[in-house]
Design a protein around this motif. Structure first.
Motif, mmCIF file in Angstrom:
data_model
loop_
_atom_site.group_PDB
_atom_site.id
_atom_site.type_symbol
_atom_site.label_atom_id
_atom_site.label_comp_id
_atom_site.label_asym_id
_atom_site.label_seq_id
_atom_site.Cartn_x
_atom_site.Cartn_y
_atom_site.Cartn_z
ATOM 1 N N LYS A 169 44.748 18.797 36.335
ATOM 2 C CA LYS A 169 45.837 18.202 36.419
ATOM 3 C C LYS A 169 47.203 17.872 37.454
ATOM 4 N N TYR A 193 40.854 14.386 31.793
ATOM 5 C CA TYR A 193 42.421 14.372 32.619
ATOM 6 C C TYR A 193 43.302 14.808 31.419
ATOM 7 N N THR A 195 44.430 12.769 29.084
ATOM 8 C CA THR A 195 44.521 11.427 28.280
ATOM 9 C C THR A 195 44.474 10.996 27.521
ATOM 10 N N ARG A 220 41.177 3.885 36.481
ATOM 11 C CA ARG A 220 41.808 4.991 36.938
ATOM 12 C C ARG A 220 42.308 5.959 36.280
ATOM 13 N N LYS A 222 45.439 8.024 36.398
ATOM 14 C CA LYS A 222 47.146 8.651 36.285
ATOM 15 C C LYS A 222 47.845 6.692 36.692
#
Length: 222
Positions: A169, A193, A195, A220, A222
């Motif tokens: 990341k 990722y 998230t 997407r 980030k």
């Protein structure tokens, strides 16, 4: 250790959470295979397709038993013992004289779903849970095991480590993207990722159903 599954089986975030419970904590996970998720002949109104329980979205997974009645009973009994109180539905019928099957409906243990339904669930274990219940069950089992899976050493850690090493990341640019590949789910992408599924949905207005993403879709992250 990722569970074996029939090639047509599709799962969404809640279903992936149910599978994570089995993959992480069920001692007999090497025997388990998944025969149905968001697919199969379940009708249009079914927890397989994401109803709700107490305001939380649900999913259902079928685990095949075939002729291995012992495997089916072992799995159903483990579910009942470990987090039976956190199930929306649990259905499995066994041929053993020392039990009467495993039946939970709408969060309550019952004696039977009826002869026809009971008979139809002799060759698989049906488990339905809500997203909230999955989170509680994961927290409960992590607390009991200290976060480690019981039994033999897990085989999933090296694969995760390799994935993270490939795209750490901290090396991501200000705006980073992921191209959906076969087998990807929003839950898996979010984990990769670091998230969450809601965060990915917010970043990608094109996603109208978190359970449905397309191969080659550019998301997407980030």
């Amino acid at each position: 250790m990722a569970l074996r599954r029939w090639s047509a089986v599709r799962t969404g975030p809640t279903g992936d959470g149910i599978l994570d419970l089995i993959e992480r904590y069920y001692p007999g996970r090497a025997e388990v295979y998944v025969t149905s998720g968001m697919d199969g002949d379940h009708g249009k109104v079914s927890h397989h397709y994401g109803l709700h329980h107490r305001g939380s979205p649900t999913a259902a997974i079928d685990f095949g038993v075939g002729a291995n009645a012992r495997m089916g009973r072992d799995l159903a009994k483990w579910i009942e013992d470990e987090f039976g109180d956190l199930c929306v539905e649990l259905i499995h019928t066994t041929p053993f004289a020392d039990d009467d099957g495993f039946y939970v409906k709408n969060g309550r243990k019952i004696a039977s779903y009826g002869a026809a339904t009971d008979a139809a669930h002799a060759d698989h274990v049906h488990l339905a849970m809500s997203a909230a219940q999955v989170a509680k069950a994961l927290a409960r089992l992590a607390g009991k095991t200290g976060g480690a899976a019981p039994g033999p050493a897990r085989k999933r850690a090296p694969r995760k480590a390799a994935t993270k090493a490939a795209t750490p990341k901290k090396s991501l640019p200000a705006a980073a993207y992921h191209t959906v590949r076969a087998g990807d789910t929003l839950t898996a992408i979010a984990g990769r990722y670091k998230t969450t599924v809601p965060a990915l949905v917010k970043l990608n207005p094109v996603i109208t159903n978190p359970d449905l993403i397309q191969i080659d879709q550019r998301l997407r992250v980030k």
